[in-house]
Design an enzyme around this catalytic site. Structure first.
Site, PDB file in Angstrom:
ATOM      1  N   HIS A  82       0.870  -1.180   0.000  1.00 10.28           N
ATOM      2  CA  HIS A  82       0.000   0.000   0.000  1.00 10.28           C
ATOM      3  C   HIS A  82       0.905   1.227   0.000  1.00 10.28           C
ATOM      4  O   HIS A  82       1.186   1.814   1.044  1.00 10.28           O
ATOM      5  CB  HIS A  82      -0.916  -0.003   1.220  1.00 10.28           C
ATOM      6  N   ASP A 109      -4.377  -4.827  -6.391  1.00 13.62           N
ATOM      7  CA  ASP A 109      -4.479  -5.294  -5.008  1.00 13.62           C
ATOM      8  C   ASP A 109      -3.094  -5.668  -4.477  1.00 13.62           C
ATOM      9  O   ASP A 109      -2.473  -6.617  -4.953  1.00 13.62           O
ATOM     10  CB  ASP A 109      -5.425  -6.492  -4.956  1.00 13.62           C
ATOM     11  N   ASP A 156       1.200  -2.196   4.728  1.00 14.52           N
ATOM     12  CA  ASP A 156       0.852  -0.966   5.428  1.00 14.52           C
ATOM     13  C   ASP A 156      -0.536  -0.496   4.987  1.00 14.52           C
ATOM     14  O   ASP A 156      -0.687   0.568   4.391  1.00 14.52           O
ATOM     15  CB  ASP A 156       1.932   0.079   5.088  1.00 14.52           C
TER      16      ASP A 156
END
Length: 279
Positions: free
Chosen positions: A42, A143, A164
């Site tokens: 992320h 994703d 994260d």
């Protein structure tokens, strides 16, 4: 949901802990000549302006990195992190705070590569712009949980994985740990860093149980809390689960945590450092 923007929180006390650990891990990885994968599930925008409306609206960095950047008594173990932050700024102004991709780029060598995942439409554009001239970076609007698993094991059998998530959904607490458990089955010698906010203690206890019930070994848990646990809404602290930490990280954190508490904390602040699962 994709409403979360890390720009509101860049440079806060949670970033100080998370990114000081990430700096120590990446510095350790570069001690060997052999290249490694850096995988970020992320990634966010890459770099954050502390002068923009998001950072100024919350001002969280003022009680985080801004309180540390000019300290004269910074422990040597924290100096790489502070010097790295300074490298993105002028001598007199704190204008920018690096996200995890920028920190990875700071340590990047020709033999290393970065694999960055982000779903937010605005942040992926900013991340792509930030990485435009970073030839060994691979930016993916997909994703990150699945992306991590698809890249393991890395060809060099050396890798650092940062997970994260924004934790907009409660399911992220379970999903993040499950991702590491599944990644560990594919690549048991990698270093995994999992960040979490302290919002509801029972969610963290559930994460601990997941690790204990798995085959994952050598898990270090570190936590720094600004305030005592509460049932009221809001983040009171921050923590990390670190799988296969560098051998000296435990001792390094034992120096860093009291310093962070002294400079950023209050009468309620406290920290924990525990070998959650032995090697």
């Amino acid at each position: 949901m994709l409403s979360y923007r890390h720009a509101f929180h860049a440079g806060n006390f949670a970033d100080v802990l998370k990114h000081s650990v990430l700096t120590l891990v990446l510095e350790y990885m570069t001690r060997k000549e052999k290249g490694f994968y850096y995988i970020d599930s992320h990634s966010g925008a890459g770099m954050y302006s502390l002068a923009d409306e998001y950072a100024q609206k919350t001002g969280e960095y003022k009680n985080g990195i801004a309180k540390l950047i000019n300290q004269s008594d910074v422990p040597e173990v924290l100096s790489d992190y502070i010097n790295m932050i300074k490298s993105f700024n002028t001598e007199t102004e704190l204008d920018y705070y690096p996200g995890s991709p920028a920190i990875a780029k700071y340590f990047d060598r020709r033999q290393d590569s970065a694999h960055l995942f982000e779903l937010h439409p605005t942040d992926i554009q900013l991340l792509s712009e930030f990485c435009q001239r970073w030839h060994k970076s691979h930016v993916n609007q997909s994703d990150g949980y699945q992306g991590v698993l698809g890249l393991l094991p890395p060809p060099s059998r050396r890798g650092v994985v940062l997970i994260d998530p924004p934790y907009e959904l409660k399911e992220d607490y379970v999903k993040a740990v499950k991702t590491i458990i599944n990644a560990y089955k594919k690549f048991a010698t990698g270093t995994y860093i999992l960040w979490y906010p302290v919002v509801k203690r029972e969610l963290i206890v559930k994460m601990q149980k997941q690790f204990h019930q798995s085959t994952v070994k050598n898990v270090l848990q570190v936590e720094y809390c600004q305030y005592k646990d509460t049932d009221e809404y809001g983040m009171t602290g921050t923590g990390l689960f670190i799988v296969n930490p560098p051998w000296q990280l435990n001792n390094q954190l034992a120096e860093i945590l009291p310093f962070i508490q002294e400079k950023l904390g209050n009468t309620e602040s406290h920290f924990e450092l525990e070998q959650l699962i032995e090697e």
